[in-house]
Design a protein around this motif. Structure first.
Motif, PDB file in Angstrom:
ATOM      1  N   GLU A  91      19.728 -13.419  -5.632  1.00 50.88           N
ATOM      2  CA  GLU A  91      18.533 -13.355  -6.478  1.00 50.88           C
ATOM      3  C   GLU A  91      17.298 -13.108  -5.600  1.00 50.88           C
ATOM      4  N   LEU A  92      17.218 -13.821  -4.469  1.00 50.22           N
ATOM      5  CA  LEU A  92      16.122 -13.611  -3.528  1.00 50.22           C
ATOM      6  C   LEU A  92      16.130 -12.163  -3.019  1.00 50.22           C
ATOM      7  N   GLY A  93      17.314 -11.658  -2.702  1.00 51.22           N
ATOM      8  CA  GLY A  93      17.439 -10.283  -2.226  1.00 51.22           C
ATOM      9  C   GLY A  93      16.926  -9.281  -3.237  1.00 51.22           C
ATOM     10  N   ASP A  94      17.216  -9.521  -4.503  1.00 52.28           N
ATOM     11  CA  ASP A  94      16.750  -8.633  -5.557  1.00 52.28           C
ATOM     12  C   ASP A  94      15.218  -8.694  -5.669  1.00 52.28           C
ATOM     13  N   GLU A  95      14.655  -9.884  -5.550  1.00 49.72           N
ATOM     14  CA  GLU A  95      13.199 -10.037  -5.605  1.00 49.72           C
ATOM     15  C   GLU A  95      12.537  -9.307  -4.437  1.00 49.72           C
ATOM     16  N   ILE A  96      13.099  -9.481  -3.250  1.00 49.09           N
ATOM     17  CA  ILE A  96      12.549  -8.818  -2.064  1.00 49.09           C
ATOM     18  C   ILE A  96      12.674  -7.306  -2.203  1.00 49.09           C
ATOM     19  N   TYR A  97      13.799  -6.838  -2.749  1.00 44.75           N
ATOM     20  CA  TYR A  97      13.965  -5.401  -2.985  1.00 44.75           C
ATOM     21  C   TYR A  97      12.825  -4.881  -3.862  1.00 44.75           C
ATOM     22  N   GLN A  98      12.549  -5.581  -4.964  1.00 40.32           N
ATOM     23  CA  GLN A  98      11.528  -5.129  -5.913  1.00 40.32           C
ATOM     24  C   GLN A  98      10.158  -5.020  -5.239  1.00 40.32           C
ATOM     25  N   VAL A  99       9.780  -6.032  -4.467  1.00 39.87           N
ATOM     26  CA  VAL A  99       8.478  -6.034  -3.801  1.00 39.87           C
ATOM     27  C   VAL A  99       8.411  -4.918  -2.754  1.00 39.87           C
ATOM     28  N   CYS A 100       9.457  -4.799  -1.931  1.00 45.49           N
ATOM     29  CA  CYS A 100       9.470  -3.772  -0.878  1.00 45.49           C
ATOM     30  C   CYS A 100       9.523  -2.372  -1.479  1.00 45.49           C
ATOM     31  N   ARG A 101      10.239  -2.210  -2.584  1.00 45.21           N
ATOM     32  CA  ARG A 101      10.336  -0.894  -3.226  1.00 45.21           C
ATOM     33  C   ARG A 101       8.947  -0.420  -3.645  1.00 45.21           C
ATOM     34  N   ILE A 102       8.143  -1.323  -4.197  1.00 45.05           N
ATOM     35  CA  ILE A 102       6.778  -0.972  -4.603  1.00 45.05           C
ATOM     36  C   ILE A 102       5.958  -0.563  -3.379  1.00 45.05           C
ATOM     37  N   LYS A 103       6.051  -1.346  -2.301  1.00 45.77           N
ATOM     38  CA  LYS A 103       5.296  -1.038  -1.083  1.00 45.77           C
ATOM     39  C   LYS A 103       5.746   0.296  -0.476  1.00 45.77           C
ATOM     40  N   ILE A 104       7.040   0.545  -0.497  1.00 45.90           N
ATOM     41  CA  ILE A 104       7.560   1.797   0.062  1.00 45.90           C
ATOM     42  C   ILE A 104       7.114   2.981  -0.779  1.00 45.90           C
ATOM     43  N   THR A 105       7.127   2.829  -2.091  1.00 41.46           N
ATOM     44  CA  THR A 105       6.656   3.900  -2.977  1.00 41.46           C
ATOM     45  C   THR A 105       5.183   4.191  -2.715  1.00 41.46           C
ATOM     46  N   GLU A 106       4.384   3.148  -2.510  1.00 38.88           N
ATOM     47  CA  GLU A 106       2.972   3.345  -2.179  1.00 38.88           C
ATOM     48  C   GLU A 106       2.834   4.105  -0.858  1.00 38.88           C
ATOM     49  N   LEU A 107       3.655   3.755   0.128  1.00 36.77           N
ATOM     50  CA  LEU A 107       3.631   4.463   1.407  1.00 36.77           C
ATOM     51  C   LEU A 107       4.055   5.923   1.211  1.00 36.77           C
ATOM     52  N   GLU A 108       5.112   6.138   0.448  1.00 30.46           N
ATOM     53  CA  GLU A 108       5.566   7.507   0.175  1.00 30.46           C
ATOM     54  C   GLU A 108       4.432   8.326  -0.436  1.00 30.46           C
ATOM     55  N   ASN A 109       3.754   7.745  -1.407  1.00 33.04           N
ATOM     56  CA  ASN A 109       2.650   8.455  -2.059  1.00 33.04           C
ATOM     57  C   ASN A 109       1.522   8.744  -1.080  1.00 33.04           C
ATOM     58  N   SER A 110       1.206   7.784  -0.207  1.00 32.53           N
ATOM     59  CA  SER A 110       0.098   7.999   0.725  1.00 32.53           C
ATOM     60  C   SER A 110       0.425   9.066   1.773  1.00 32.53           C
ATOM     61  N   VAL A 111       1.662   9.111   2.245  1.00 34.11           N
ATOM     62  CA  VAL A 111       1.991  10.118   3.266  1.00 34.11           C
ATOM     63  C   VAL A 111       2.147  11.519   2.658  1.00 34.11           C
ATOM     64  N   MET A 112       2.317  11.583   1.347  1.00 34.63           N
ATOM     65  CA  MET A 112       2.433  12.881   0.687  1.00 34.63           C
ATOM     66  C   MET A 112       1.095  13.346   0.105  1.00 34.63           C
ATOM     67  N   GLU A 113       0.049  12.553   0.338  1.00 37.99           N
ATOM     68  CA  GLU A 113      -1.274  12.877  -0.178  1.00 37.99           C
ATOM     69  C   GLU A 113      -1.725  14.244   0.326  1.00 37.99           C
ATOM     70  N   GLY A 114      -2.285  15.037  -0.570  1.00 37.33           N
ATOM     71  CA  GLY A 114      -2.798  16.354  -0.201  1.00 37.33           C
ATOM     72  C   GLY A 114      -1.737  17.426  -0.138  1.00 37.33           C
ATOM     73  N   ILE A 115      -0.502  17.080  -0.472  1.00 38.81           N
ATOM     74  CA  ILE A 115       0.597  18.057  -0.469  1.00 38.81           C
ATOM     75  C   ILE A 115       0.935  18.354  -1.924  1.00 38.81           C
ATOM     76  N   ALA A 116       0.939  19.613  -2.284  1.00 42.99           N
ATOM     77  CA  ALA A 116       1.200  20.021  -3.668  1.00 42.99           C
ATOM     78  C   ALA A 116       2.546  19.466  -4.144  1.00 42.99           C
ATOM     79  N   LYS A 117       2.601  19.054  -5.411  1.00 42.41           N
ATOM     80  CA  LYS A 117       3.836  18.500  -5.993  1.00 42.41           C
ATOM     81  C   LYS A 117       5.014  19.452  -5.803  1.00 42.41           C
ATOM     82  N   GLU A 118       4.765  20.735  -5.968  1.00 45.88           N
ATOM     83  CA  GLU A 118       5.831  21.724  -5.785  1.00 45.88           C
ATOM     84  C   GLU A 118       6.374  21.686  -4.356  1.00 45.88           C
TER      85      GLU A 118
END
Length: 143
Positions: A91-118
């Motif tokens: 259960e703890l692992g699932d909670e940590i996954y959820q929190v880290c997944r959000i942080k990783i998605t935010e990082l993914e979005n920030s490193v792709m900033e300024g790059i066209a979706k295509e």
């Protein structure tokens, strides 16, 4: 395309460092995250399945899983084959996954900033093809 590998490798290390920093709050590294990610997306899994996914030796995955067990993020569950170790997230692992997944998605979005979706989608679909080409004829596994 000369210089492709140099460009790729020049972003790999900084990205792994950013991911490691992001997950350090939970005493995780990117290599431990790979195990968590695999189990979350594939359900209870054997060490062999995880090792095969990441093209590493089973002892490497065994060490990672042991660390995750120590952190109470994964646990071993009964298996029909006594020789196979099957693990799943706690259960703890699932909670940590959820929190880290959000942080990783935010990082993914920030490193792709300024790059066209295509362009992002082209890269997203091209990288697995490159991986497949690299893996063709490469039977070796790394630590």
């Amino acid at each position: 395309m000369e210089g492709f590998f140099q460009r790729y490798l020049s972003l790999y290390r900084p990205l792994i460092s950013r991911l490691n920093d992001l997950m350090s709050t939970y005493e995780l590294s990117y290599s431990l995250w790979q195990v968590i990610f695999y189990i979350k997306n594939n359900g209870p899994s054997t060490l062999i399945e995880i090792a095969n996914q990441y093209n590493v030796e089973k002892p490497t995955i065994t060490r990672r899983v042991q660390r995750l067990e120590d952190l109470q993020i994964v646990k071993q569950i009964p298996s029909t084959n006594k020789r196979e170790k099957v693990i799943q997230l706690t259960e703890l692992g699932d909670e940590i996954y959820q929190v880290c997944r959000i942080k990783i998605t935010e990082l993914e979005n920030s490193v792709m900033e300024g790059i066209a979706k295509e362009d992002q989608m082209i890269t997203f679909h091209t990288l697995p093809k490159i991986q497949e080409n690299i893996m063709k004829g490469d039977g070796s596994k790394s630590e």
